[in-house]
Design an enzyme around this catalytic site. Structure first.
Site, short mmCIF file in Angstrom:
data_model
loop_
_atom_site.label_atom_id
_atom_site.label_comp_id
_atom_site.label_asym_id
_atom_site.label_seq_id
_atom_site.Cartn_x
_atom_site.Cartn_y
_atom_site.Cartn_z
N HIS A 160 2.48 8.97 -4.88
CA HIS A 160 3.09 8.84 -3.54
C HIS A 160 3.76 10.15 -3.12
O HIS A 160 4.98 10.30 -3.31
CB HIS A 160 4.10 7.69 -3.54
CG HIS A 160 3.47 6.35 -3.64
ND1 HIS A 160 3.03 5.66 -2.53
CD2 HIS A 160 3.17 5.59 -4.70
CE1 HIS A 160 2.49 4.51 -2.91
NE2 HIS A 160 2.56 4.44 -4.23
N GLU A 186 4.58 11.13 -0.32
CA GLU A 186 5.57 10.96 0.76
C GLU A 186 7.00 10.86 0.23
O GLU A 186 7.96 11.17 0.93
CB GLU A 186 5.22 9.73 1.62
CG GLU A 186 5.44 8.36 0.99
CD GLU A 186 4.28 7.86 0.13
OE1 GLU A 186 3.48 8.70 -0.35
OE2 GLU A 186 4.18 6.64 -0.07
N CYS A 210 -2.51 6.17 -2.97
CA CYS A 210 -2.47 5.09 -3.95
C CYS A 210 -3.57 4.06 -3.64
O CYS A 210 -4.73 4.34 -3.88
CB CYS A 210 -1.07 4.48 -3.99
SG CYS A 210 -0.70 3.76 -5.60
N1 GLN Z 1 -2.23 -2.24 -5.67
C1 GLN Z 1 -2.57 -0.99 -6.24
C2 GLN Z 1 -2.13 -0.88 -7.69
O1 GLN Z 1 -1.29 -1.63 -8.14
C3 GLN Z 1 -2.01 0.15 -5.44
C4 GLN Z 1 -0.53 0.24 -5.50
C5 GLN Z 1 0.04 1.13 -4.44
O2 GLN Z 1 -0.62 1.44 -3.47
N2 GLN Z 1 1.29 1.50 -4.59
O3 GLN Z 1 -2.60 -0.04 -8.39
#
Ligand code: GLN
Length: 541
Positions: free
Chosen positions: A513, A515, A379
């Site tokens: 994600h 994970e 992410c």
């Molecule tokens: N801050 C980034 C976004 O909002 C990444 C979010 C995250 O890593 N979950 O896109």
């Protein structure tokens, strides 16, 4: 017939109620039952999505897009049952629902009160969305005695009465502190905690007693007598080395037998061989790798719970121990160097929010790219890797993310429009912060000759998301020309989901994600392959 087990906690927080609930779920599953686990959280936020990870640990996202308590991660990992939006509720949600109903005039002139309106809404939640589960385990967040928890305890008290004792059971998790100077385990806090529960009308049926040491028969009898439970229902919950030992340990102490006895069920012993096998692999691996996690919330490991579990699963799959080196990204910025990364075999930059530490993460991605160290960006970790590649590989001056304010070349920008099951979701700068990110499971198509296509062994995947910003597809050709390929995209081809550097031993960034979907018995392929690459790397250095 669905039976309900209500799990409360006493004495202190952080006793591992979530893990205990998950372990009980897995034991009932091992007896052939269909189980479901739920968490009732007494705090007033609608969900943990707006809370700092320092306050609440990780936000666990379900396939259906709910931002939930991290205990749902334990439930999924231990039972393999995917959690749903209807498996976690908070005081905030309960009140929002009741107040909205009041505004619609649906209470027909009644005065709205905690009992019965709030407690009814809690009971409705507990009983809702149940298929043919044999057991629904409901964990009540917090500790008995918390003001916020009172309506929840009242609701489960009423449910016990309404469902009948053959369909409901109360399990209370407590602590027996060990006083080193006296060389004794103390039962008094447990007695007090049970008294507190009794004053609310709940007589626990079983006490799960966390303690550092095995306790004596005398202690067990004493607790049974003072707390009015059967002696066999005072179940020691001893500290263990690995979380995978918990189901076996609780079973050996009689937990599942006692739960089944309560419901009048007699069954042969469960087959726990797969837990034994995994415990063995976790405790006695054949090698070691070191992985750096370059993040922001290093003070609280719970902030990265699913991540560290997924890495451990990758380790188990490769028969190695994964030693984690937790690094604050900001230290790289302050020192102007990333020397802490010299001795690791893989670098992982996890999800994150906000500008603090971002440049440090970019430095980590640069180091991994240039030094050919396996890099896994998740992410925010993908977004920072893209910014790095844009600046240093493609020479795009002023490349940045608009998350930190306007920039000359927004290679990462606010997502304003996307498709969710055929419906267009729209967002702007002024949208609410709570529950408005791109959340939950989305499909992604993988590039034909990509590394990820090989890793997944599949052309189309589905992964869970939680982000507001996205990599800007407009930079695809320029970045590909410089060596960073967009190897996974949304089915409409508009949202970059995965980037990779084909010329690098292992450099992958994912917008989702992974994970959250890794389980001990089904390790996530990306984590398995990342650790495999780290093992290769460890042979080089
Ligand atoms: N801050 C980034 C976004 O909002 C990444 C979010 C995250 O890593 N979950 O896109």
């Amino acid at each position: 017939m669905t039976r309900f087990v209500f799990i409360t906690g006493g004495v202190v927080s952080s006793l591992g109620k979530g893990l205990a609930s998950a372990a009980l779920g897995s034991l009932l599953q091992a007896r052939g039952f269909k189980v479901r686990l739920r968490k009732l959280d007494p705090y007033i936020n609608v969900d943990p999505g707006t809370m700092s990870p320092y306050q609440h640990g990780e936000v666990y996202v379900t396939d259906d897009g709910a931002e939930t308590d991290l205990d749902l991660g334990h439930y999924e990992r231990f039972t393999g049952v995917s959690a749903r939006r209807t498996d976690n509720v908070t005081t905030g949600q309960i009140y929002s629902k009741v107040i909205a109903k009041e505004r619609r005039g649906e209470y027909l002139g009644a005065t709205i009160q905690v009992i019965p309106h709030i407690t009814n809404a809690i009971k409705e939640f507990v009983l809702s969305d149940i298929d043919d589960e044999d057991f629904v385990l409901c964990e009540i967040g917090g500790t008995v005695g918390d003001i916020e928890g009172l309506p929840f305890l009242e609701a489960i008290r009423q449910l016990g009465n309404e469902l009948g004792r053959d369909k409901a059971m109360y399990v209370h998790l407590t602590l027996l502190p060990y006083i080193a100077a006296a060389g004794e385990l103390k039962t008094k806090p447990t007695q007090h905690s049970v008294k507190e529960l009794l004053s609310l009308g709940i007589q626990p049926d079983l006490l799960l007693c966390r303690s550092e040491h095995q306790f004596s028969d005398g202690d067990r009898s004493k607790i049974a007598q003072f707390c009015n439970v059967r002696r066999d229902s005072v179940v020691p919950a001893l500290d263990v080395e690995s979380i995978y030992q918990v189901p076996i340990s609780y079973h050996e102490q009689g937990l599942d037998d006692e739960v089944l006895r309560h419901f009048g069920i007699e069954l042969p012993a469960p087959d726990l061989s797969r837990w034994k096998k995994i415990t063995k692999r976790a405790l006695a691996p054949e090698g070691d790798v070191a992985i750096a996690i370059v993040g922001k919330y290093m003070g609280l490991k719970d902030a990265y719970k699913s991540l560290s579990e997924a890495l451990a699963h990758g380790g188990i799959a490769n028969n190695v121990r994964v030693n984690l080196k937790w690094l604050e990204a900001e230290i790289f910025e302050e020192a102007g160097t990333v020397e802490h990364l010299e001795d690791v075999h893989g670098i992982l930059v996890p999800g994150g929010f906000g500008e603090r530490g971002a440049e440090g993460k970019i430095m980590a991605a640069k180091f991994a790219r240039e030094r050919h160290v396996p890099y896994f960006g998740i992410c925010f970790g993908m977004q920072m890797a893209v910014v790095e590649a844009a600046r240093n590989l493609a020479g795009i001056k002023g490349a940045g993310s608009t998350e930190f304010g306007p920039c000359d070349a927004p290679v990462v920008g606010l997502m304003t429009e996307w498709d969710k099951d055929g419906v267009t979701e729209q967002r702007g700068e002024d949208s609410d912060k709570g529950g408005t990110m791109r959340l939950g499971a989305y499909d992604c198509n993988l590039g034909d000759n990509s590394r990820v296509r090989g890793i997944y062994g599949n052309k189309a995947i589905s992964e869970r998301h939680r982000h507001r910003y996205e990599v800007n597809i407009a930079y695809e050709a320029e970045l590909a020309g410089a060596g960073l390929v967009f190897s996974g995209k949304s089915p409409d081809g508009v949202l970059p989901e995965i980037v990779e550097i084909p010329e690098h031993p292992w450099f992958i960034g994912v917008q989702f994600h992974p994970e959250l979907k890794s389980r001990p018995f089904e390790p996530h392929p990306l984590f398995t392959d990342f650790i495999r690459a780290a093992v290769d790397q460890s042979r080089l250095v």
